[in-house]
Design a protein around this motif. Structure first.
Motif, PDB file in Angstrom:
ATOM      1  N   LEU A   4     -33.396  59.099 -39.280  1.00 48.70           N
ATOM      2  CA  LEU A   4     -34.747  59.214 -38.736  1.00 48.70           C
ATOM      3  C   LEU A   4     -35.039  60.698 -38.502  1.00 48.70           C
ATOM      4  CD1 LEU A   4     -37.279  58.050 -37.263  1.00 48.70           C
ATOM      5  CD2 LEU A   4     -35.825  57.696 -35.252  1.00 48.70           C
ATOM      6  N   TYR A 118     -36.936  57.188 -42.702  1.00 51.86           N
ATOM      7  CA  TYR A 118     -37.821  56.921 -41.555  1.00 51.86           C
ATOM      8  C   TYR A 118     -38.317  58.261 -41.015  1.00 51.86           C
ATOM      9  CZ  TYR A 118     -36.390  52.099 -41.731  1.00 51.86           C
ATOM     10  OH  TYR A 118     -36.184  50.812 -42.154  1.00 51.86           O
ATOM     11  N   ALA A 247     -35.129  52.144 -37.603  1.00 54.59           N
ATOM     12  CA  ALA A 247     -34.222  52.892 -38.485  1.00 54.59           C
ATOM     13  C   ALA A 247     -32.796  52.361 -38.324  1.00 54.59           C
ATOM     14  CB  ALA A 247     -34.294  54.383 -38.169  1.00 54.59           C
ATOM     15  N   THR A 252     -38.345  46.835 -41.353  1.00 53.29           N
ATOM     16  CA  THR A 252     -39.741  47.052 -40.966  1.00 53.29           C
ATOM     17  C   THR A 252     -40.474  45.706 -40.859  1.00 53.29           C
ATOM     18  OG1 THR A 252     -40.367  47.294 -43.291  1.00 53.29           O
ATOM     19  CG2 THR A 252     -40.014  49.330 -42.088  1.00 53.29           C
TER      20      THR A 252
END
Ligand code: AMP
Length: 306
Positions: A4, A118, A247, A252
């Motif tokens: 991320l 991400y 992440a 998602t």
């Protein structure tokens, strides 16, 4: 676990609430975000600080495993924000914003950062958010963005441009109304979704968080606290927990988004218990899990007669 990346502000905050005040404490959107996300996934920060930035703050982030190699130290003063809250802790009043080193900041991503799956464009000048997006070499699985009244008012066009390219936005309720120019929150969220981000997460302070997509809603209350102290950073901490969970799970989907909203709310509830990152510094993953369980129980309701 997926990597991320966050691009946002690293700041020295001077804050006054009805319960006390601090001068030049560690703050900034990328700071709260990355500290919170680090409980769930590897997180990398791209930002700038001045040569007056205390080394101990860097150490705090490093000790949590936050990758701060993308934090440029520039000659000059660190970004400073001064704000105050009345008894209604939901509304921050900005007294002063000094961009300082952010005025000349040009974010540069290395090859690794430019391929993260991400990406979070935390509250910062939307032109910088755009510069970051332009440097991505592979399309991330999820790009999310946060913003605030300062930029909605001052850089609306740039903000509209970057909104077209993101998947998700996290935004305060008052700022959602301001951005959409619409007083009703549901309509405001839908209008924002039409600007680009398919998923709109509205942060409502002590009233919780709301997720709106074109055909679905999800709502959670805030964790009830008897002694909220300073809400500064709660929104960024929420976003950090939220993106960190997504992440961390490499997901998602709807179920993951819902879990992420609850984890985000849980970590944010700790942030408001003290100034700056003081409560987060004493936080463990076990504390988070215990409050997550009690949060779930708090929201559970049985069907009648079955
Ligand atoms: P929040 O999580 O919404 O309470 O955001 C609080 C943080 O936002 C503070 O730590 C500030 O340093 C930071 N902040 C305030 N104004 C700005 C701005 N105009 N751009 C970037 N960050 C900001």
């Amino acid at each position: 676990m997926a990597d991320l990346l966050v691009v946002g502000s690293v700041a020295l905050d001077s804050v006054e609430t009805p319960f006390g005040k601090v001068q030049e404490a560690l703050g900034g959107s990328a700071t709260f975000f990355s500290y919170s996300a680090s409980f769930f996934t590897p997180v990398h920060v791209v930002a700038t600080v001045g040569d007056d930035f205390p080394e101990e703050h860097l150490k705090l982030l490093r000790d949590r495993g936050v990758d701060v190699r993308g934090l440029q130290v520039a000659p000059g003063r660190t970004f400073r924000w001064t704000g105050t809250y009345g008894y209604d802790l939901n509304e921050a009043k900005t007294l002063d914003t000094q961009l300082n080193v952010f005025a000349d900041f040009r974010p540069t991503l290395d090859d690794y950062q430019a391929r993260v799956p991400y990406l979070f464009l935390a509250n910062i000048d939307p032109e910088l958010q755009l510069q970051v997006l332009r440097q991505m070499r592979t399309r991330p699985r999820l790009v999310a963005l946060d913003t605030m009244n300062f930029w909605i008012k001052g850089k609306r066009d740039a903000l509209m441009r970057v909104l077209r390219e993101v998947d998700l936005i996290t935004i305060n309720d008052g700022e959602a109304r301001q951005l959409a120019e619409e007083p009703n929150l549901i309509k405001a969220a839908r209008r924002i979704a039409a600007l680009g981000p398919r998923t709109v997460v509205v942060k409502r302070g002590e009233y919780g968080a709301l997720m709106v997509t074109s055909d679905r809603f999800f709502f959670v209350p805030a964790y009830p606290l008897e002694s909220p102290f300073d809400p500064t950073g709660a929104g960024d901490t929420f976003a950090g927990g939220f993106m960190g969970v997504l992440a961390g799970e490499g997901a998602t989907d709807e179920a993951a988004l819902r879990r992420a909203i609850v984890y985000g709310s849980v970590v944010a509830s700790f942030t408001v218990e003290d100034f700056s990152l003081n409560r987060l510094k004493r936080l463990s993953r076990d504390d988070i899990e215990a409050r997550y369980r009690s949060f779930r129980e708090m929201m559970q309701v049985e069907l009648r007669g079955v």
